[in-house]
Write a protein that holds these residues in place. Structure first.
Motif: not given
Length: 575
Positions: A373-391
């Motif tokens: 979660f700390w790394l996601l906070n520093r790399n928001p584009e990765v979080e968006q990719n994960i969210l897209a996969e979940i959706c």
């Protein structure tokens, strides 16, 4: 170094070759010399190169000590390039280790290893057992974890160091004791009943405790220590798996649980032994002072909890109605078994088994999720990719109500399995911040590593898993970048060699709970990310803590907010 010949020339001229030295007698200096005469002589001898021999005896001794000191410093520092660290007389490389402990210990080790091409020999103080070979070379890791596995047990030093906490459990055991525990646990881990029990308990904990605790922080608009919350989640979960009991750490108000606190204190105090000469910590234990007092008090609390659970379970299993129930926790499984003499296992042995599995299951997943979660906070584009996969996965559901009920959505096991990019993102977090940053082996018989390092019988070998993720020769020039894409091939997650990515160990000691750990992390991460966005508090320090597992020293303070529903709907419609 240019200073060395100059230094030796000075010694040669002043001590061994000067013509006046052979006949010079310090006692011949007349005490009646006037101060001006002595001063004149002092200057003249300085110019002639013989200053040293016209000084008072005390000054001469000081000069000699200074010369010896300079020689030692130069000699020790010259070894840094060849050996990785300065190697001082008597104390070895201990001063460098002490300095390394003051900052980020793992980065310090990585710096030394990278300069030494992946392997260096640490020399401790004379008369201590801190000497060891430290390596992060994948060739060496494959050799000790698989190729010559039998020649690299955990060893007596490791067992003696952790015995007070781990006893003869699977983490520290070797040979038949280890094989018996692993075989029994492996059969249970792969049983349908065990898998069902673990997934059901995780679902209950996430939806009945984790998410409500996070939601409360959102409503109150207060930051939370996410690492602490995740530790409570995995602690409750693994206690259910190991002991078959629910300690209730993750409840509203986040109550302090004595057993949980004692367990954490015990792991920290145990690690301190690895960077302390054995005679020192044993003396501290005899005197019951410092970290050894903390360890003794903590283990007393751990043993008390374990004893209560074991005795309660024995009474339960003695009842006819209870004996018919098919419990799947590890404690019950081992209670039903017998040793080689067809006798039930002792309470001490049962305690060791459960404590070891709690250590393995509690810290590893929660610590990995915290860094993730700390790394996601520093790399928001990765979080968006994960969210897209979940959706996209949610969008494949046939029931429209399931898609729209965002608050009550529960991910199914088959859906969690499809989250390939999420698994890549978690693996990348583990590559950079492995839950167990270093591990230990001992050489049974003389051997040689593939890189040419000679290993003598009894040598301790420390393999630095943290450093492996920071080696350009292993992962490329972008090795320090957080890039989940390095794990993805044609849209599918592709694992790496266990000797290049050693977060779950490798060879015969490959982590038994690897599959469950991934499921646990993916289920918890997806459930959180689908509902909340989080930001690490400004100026919150995030550095690793020295422990058996790589905690964040100051926790992970984050502020959560509800995820934008419009954003989710957009993903659900477009994917």
């Amino acid at each position: 170094m240019t200073c060395q010949p100059t230094y030796h020339s000075f010694l040669h001229n002043c001590i061994f070759c000067h013509p006046k030295i052979m006949n010079f007698n310090l006692n011949s200096m007349n005490s009646t010399y006037s101060s001006s005469f002595v001063a004149g002589n002092f200057a003249r001898k300085f110019l002639s190169g013989g200053l040293f021999f016209f000084m008072p005896a005390e000054v001469q001794m000081l000069e000699l000590l200074l010369a010896v000191f300079v020689f030692i410093v130069i000699h020790s520092l010259r070894q840094k390039k060849r050996q990785g660290l300065p190697n001082w007389p008597f104390v070895g490389m201990l001063p460098s280790l002490i300095l390394g402990l003051q900052g980020d210990m793992y980065e310090w080790i990585s710096g030394v290893l990278c300069r030494q091409n992946g392997t260096f020999i640490f020399t401790g103080p004379w008369g201590t057992n801190l000497n060891c070979v430290v390596t992060s070379d994948p060739r060496n890791l494959e050799y000790l974890l698989k190729t010559k596995f039998s020649n690299f047990p955990k060893g007596e030093y490791f067992r003696n160091t952790v015995r007070d906490l781990l006893g003869d459990g699977i983490f520290s055991a070797d040979d038949e004791i280890w094989q018996r525990q692993r075989k029994t646990a492996s059969l249970e881990f792969h049983s349908t009943k065990f898998r069902s029990m673990t997934t059901e308990s995780l679902l209950e904990l996430v939806h009945s405790r984790l998410l409500p605790v996070l939601e409360e922080s959102v409503k109150k608009s207060v930051p939370v220590d996410l690492q602490d919350i995740l530790l409570r989640l995995t602690f409750d979960n693994v206690c259910m798996i190991a002991f078959g009991v629910d300690p209730g750490c993750l409840r509203p108000g986040l109550p302090e649980i004595p057993f949980a606190r004692a367990f954490e204190d015990a792991t920290e105090a145990t690690l301190f032994r690895f960077v302390t000469p054995t005679l020192t910590w044993r003396a501290m234990r005899s005197l019951n002072i410092g970290t050894e007092k903390k360890l003794t008090d903590s283990i007393r609390e751990v043993d008390k909890f374990a004893e209560e659970v074991i005795q309660t379970r024995k009474k339960e299993l003695s009842l006819p109605t209870e004996s018919e129930k098919q419990r799947s926790d590890l404690l019950t499984v081992f209670m039903r078994l017998k040793d080689e003499q067809e006798r039930p296992f002792s309470d001490k042995f049962l305690r060791d088994i459960c404590v070891n599995f709690i250590l393995a299951g509690r810290d590893t997943s929660s610590v990995a999720l915290s860094w993730f979660f700390w790394l996601l906070n520093r790399n928001p584009e990765v979080e968006q990719n994960i969210l897209a996969e979940i959706c996209q996965i949610v969008n494949e559901r046939k029931d429209a109500k399931d898609k729209e009920d965002l608050d009550n959505l529960i991910f199914k096991p088959e859906e969690v399995k499809k989250m390939e990019y999420l698994q890549a993102a978690l693996s990348e977090a583990l590559r950079l911040h492995p839950s167990v940053p270093v591990d230990h082996k001992e050489v049974l018989e003389d051997d040689v590593f593939p890189d040419g390092t000679v290993l003598k019988k009894g040598t301790k070998v420390v393999y630095a898993i943290y450093t492996m993720g920071r080696m350009e020769g292993v992962w490329g020039k972008d090795c320090r970048d957080y890039k989940p894409e390095r794990w993805v091939r044609d849209g599918r997650f592709m694992s790496e060699s266990a000797y290049k990515f050693t977060a779950f160990n490798g060879g015969p000691r490959l982590c038994l709970g690897k599959d469950f750990a991934y499921y646990q992390m993916k289920f918890a991460a997806a459930s959180i990310l689908y509902r909340y966005t989080m930001k690490v508090e400004k100026d919150h320090p995030v550095i690793p803590k020295m422990a058996l597992t790589m905690y964040m020293k100051h926790g992970l303070k984050v502020r959560l907010s509800r995820r934008n529903q419009t954003e989710l709907q957009k993903h659900l419609k477009t994917n």
